[in-house]
Design a protein around this motif. Structure first.
Motif, mmCIF file in Angstrom:
data_model
loop_
_atom_site.group_PDB
_atom_site.id
_atom_site.type_symbol
_atom_site.label_atom_id
_atom_site.label_comp_id
_atom_site.label_asym_id
_atom_site.label_seq_id
_atom_site.Cartn_x
_atom_site.Cartn_y
_atom_site.Cartn_z
ATOM 1 N N UNK A 1 -2.358 -8.044 3.847
ATOM 2 C CA UNK A 1 -2.441 -9.298 3.090
ATOM 3 C C UNK A 1 -3.135 -10.382 3.907
ATOM 4 N N UNK A 2 -2.801 -10.477 5.192
ATOM 5 C CA UNK A 2 -3.405 -11.500 6.038
ATOM 6 C C UNK A 2 -4.866 -11.201 6.347
ATOM 7 N N UNK A 3 -5.265 -9.953 6.252
ATOM 8 C CA UNK A 3 -6.683 -9.612 6.406
ATOM 9 C C UNK A 3 -7.505 -10.167 5.249
ATOM 10 N N UNK A 4 -6.897 -10.206 4.069
ATOM 11 C CA UNK A 4 -7.625 -10.602 2.860
ATOM 12 C C UNK A 4 -7.399 -12.048 2.461
ATOM 13 N N UNK A 5 -6.388 -12.689 3.010
ATOM 14 C CA UNK A 5 -6.043 -14.045 2.570
ATOM 15 C C UNK A 5 -5.807 -14.951 3.771
ATOM 16 N N UNK A 6 -6.210 -16.187 3.653
ATOM 17 C CA UNK A 6 -5.912 -17.174 4.693
ATOM 18 C C UNK A 6 -4.444 -17.568 4.663
ATOM 19 N N UNK A 7 -3.855 -17.522 3.480
ATOM 20 C CA UNK A 7 -2.442 -17.859 3.316
ATOM 21 C C UNK A 7 -1.745 -16.756 2.523
ATOM 22 N N UNK A 8 -0.634 -16.309 3.042
ATOM 23 C CA UNK A 8 0.175 -15.292 2.368
ATOM 24 C C UNK A 8 1.540 -15.897 2.065
ATOM 25 N N UNK A 9 2.027 -15.682 0.855
ATOM 26 C CA UNK A 9 3.326 -16.200 0.436
ATOM 27 C C UNK A 9 4.364 -15.090 0.433
ATOM 28 N N UNK A 10 5.477 -15.329 1.117
ATOM 29 C CA UNK A 10 6.608 -14.401 1.087
ATOM 30 C C UNK A 10 7.651 -14.967 0.135
ATOM 31 N N UNK A 11 7.834 -14.298 -0.994
ATOM 32 C CA UNK A 11 8.773 -14.754 -2.014
ATOM 33 C C UNK A 11 10.098 -14.044 -1.805
ATOM 34 N N UNK A 12 11.111 -14.818 -1.425
ATOM 35 C CA UNK A 12 12.382 -14.233 -1.007
ATOM 36 C C UNK A 12 13.351 -14.024 -2.160
#
Length: 560
Positions: free
Chosen positions: A194-205
């Motif tokens: 995810x971090x390879x493809x996006x500058x920001x990754x959201x973790x939805x808890x």
């Protein structure tokens, strides 16, 4: 006797004046036109390096298909005015500029603003690079790193791939969101992809925390990427650049591959919740959001933990406000369980999906909530400073001398103003030993002075003293205020201070802070006493100090 500052706050804007000269040669006109077009494109594509970037910028989704790039870019800065804009720059595989698209505001969510963009007919590239850039008053205030986008007509879009491996952290959605189960575990491969493809990754808890494997974010830390951790309690936007993984692993006597970063967004227990409510009531305020513990720590073997320092980086977190509030009377606050008291946290308010959301900014972990109060003082009822004094009193930045009086025209000491600046920046008290011979350890201002020194806000005199009880001058006030803005990562440098000061006939009387006073005037923190005088040696009052702090907080976007 100190003379009051002007209440007016003038926001300086860059002005570009052009002079057109008729040219008779048609071919020459065409060449000049082409050159100007290239220069304009380059001006948009290249960040203005003279100003420090402070905005978070990234892509929530982006698609490259049939020669067109389109999608959504986000920022924590609202830029939808005449001189405010968000641009998406498109580059080829070698990062040569291809085109520029202006993004249009579309929505806001969880303290971020989203902008849509489309750029057609780019050519037959197998993939392109994109980056976002936010401009405020024509000046770049933040940009994203390059993001590779593959042509979906020939292969799968890199941004939609999922990681493998079990145990928490589900598949990546197209906007870079990963669902995290209640045990908090995040799959390393999924997060790394995810971090390879996006500058920001959201973790939805699903639960109250996420356990982020350090092995998955090594490259992302170097690239300055961001992880947002969100649940029903709130959210925290964590810039990975604040993490020194090697030092954290060493502190816990583990290798980086065995290290995890635990990010918690959890409501406090009932006993603490009651204490927070009581603290709000003791201040004459009303609690209007749940008390939530935002904590970021490193975890090693056997659940050993180490605190994580954010340095001077202000990290944004959001809380849902439970009732309607007036942003001039409400503020985010930090709860200190050791003394059972609340203190100001830089915070702004916005409407998201019909509900009020508070965005709190601070460089540390703690328990946070939102309070609203309505304070007034009889002796400012007809005073020029009424609006600023009451605003900052409601935000817990300034206090009255009594419950009903503020004494706006009383002079203020160096120690008193240092305390106000420390409070306005939301800094935690430092217990470090003071370096000044006249600051005793038992004095009320000892920790405040130590904190201000550590943040680079104050200096002493050549004789090793601070002179805490001396009444502060406008020169000293301007210097402290500019250093506070610099601490908040707001660029204030003036390339030619004399050009700013030249219109003031008493500029020669400035003893040592020519650069700071020029920067304070240029930033709109202070004005001249008159159109032609500065009055650098004049002593400042409590009302003047409140006005300066209000302008400082507004300039840093620490209040609405």
């Amino acid at each position: 006797m100190a003379t009051r500052f002007s209440e007016r706050f003038t926001k300086n804007r860059d002005r570009i004046n052009r002079r057109e000269t008729p040219v008779q040669n048609h071919t020459f006109i065409q060449k000049i036109s082409a050159m100007l077009s290239i220069m304009l494109v380059v001006a948009v594509m290249v960040p203005v390096l003279a100003f420090a970037a402070s905005a978070t910028v990234g892509f929530s989704q982006v698609t490259y298909k049939n020669g067109s790039v389109y999608g959504t870019v986000y920022s924590n800065v609202y830029a939808n005015g005449v001189n405010d804009a968000v641009y998406v720059n498109v580059y080829d595989s070698n990062k040569n500029p291809l085109s520029v698209a202006k993004a249009t505001y579309s929505a806001s969510k969880d303290g971020l603003y989203y902008y849509s963009f489309t750029k057609d007919a780019l050519g037959g590239y197998s993939y392109v690079n994109v980056s976002g850039n936010v401009y405020d008053e024509g000046v770049s205030v933040g940009s994203s790193v390059y993001q590779v986008v593959y042509d979906t007509t020939s292969r799968s879009n890199n941004s939609s791939r999922s990681g493998s491996g079990g145990g928490g952290g589900g598949a990546i959605s197209t906007d870079g969101t990963i669902s995290v189960s209640s045990d908090g575990s995040v799959d390393a491969n999924t997060l790394s992809n995810a971090l390879t493809s996006h500058d920001t990754v959201t973790l939805k808890l699903s639960g109250d925390f996420a356990l982020i494997p350090a092995s998955a974010i090594v490259d992302a830390v170097k690239d300055g990427k961001t992880i947002i951790v969100i649940n029903d309690n709130g959210s925290i936007t964590l810039p990975l650049s604040i993490l020194n993984l090697d030092n954290l692993a060493k502190a816990l006597d583990v290798e980086v591959k065995d290290l995890k970063i635990k990010v918690s967004v959890a409501k406090v227990k009932s006993e603490t919740a009651a204490a927070v409510k009581a603290a709000a009531e003791a201040l004459g305020g009303t609690q209007v959001a749940d008390a939530v513990n935002f904590d970021v720590e490193a975890v090693g073997k056997n659940n050993q933990t180490a605190a994580i320092s954010f340095g001077s980086t202000y990290v944004a977190r959001t809380l849902k406000v439970t009732s309607s509030v007036n942003s001039k009377q409400a503020t985010g606050v930090l709860y200190n369980p050791a003394v059972k008291k609340l203190s100001f946290v830089p915070s702004t308010f916005s409407m998201v999906d019909g509900s009020t959301v508070a965005t709190l900014k601070r460089n540390g972990s703690s328990i946070y909530t939102v309070v609203q109060s309505s304070k007034s003082f009889a002796d400012v009822a007809n005073h020029w400073s009424k609006a600023d004094v009451e605003l900052l009193a409601n935000k817990l930045v300034v206090d009255g001398v009594t419950d009903t009086t503020f004494q706006p025209d009383r002079n203020i000491t160096r120690a008193e103003f240092a305390a106000l600046v420390v409070r306005a920046l939301g800094l935690s008290s430092s217990s470090a030993a003071n370096q000044f011979s006249d600051v005793k350890s038992g004095s009320w201002y000892a920790e405040t002075v130590a904190t201000a020194v550590k943040a680079g806000i104050i200096d002493g005199y050549e004789d090793g003293t601070f002179r805490p009880d001396a009444q502060i001058t406008r020169e000293e006030l301007a210097a402290m205020s500019i250093r506070a803005l610099n601490y908040a990562d707001v660029a204030t440098n003036v390339s030619d201070p004399q050009s700013v000061l030249s219109k003031f006939k008493d500029a020669k009387d400035i003893v040592w802070a020519q650069k700071e006073i020029a920067a304070a005037i240029n930033s709109g923190l202070i004005n001249g006493l008159t159109d032609t005088t500065i009055g650098s040696a004049e002593q400042a009052t409590r009302a003047q100090s409140a006005t300066i702090l209000k302008r400082l907080l507004s300039t840093a976007r620490f209040i609405d």
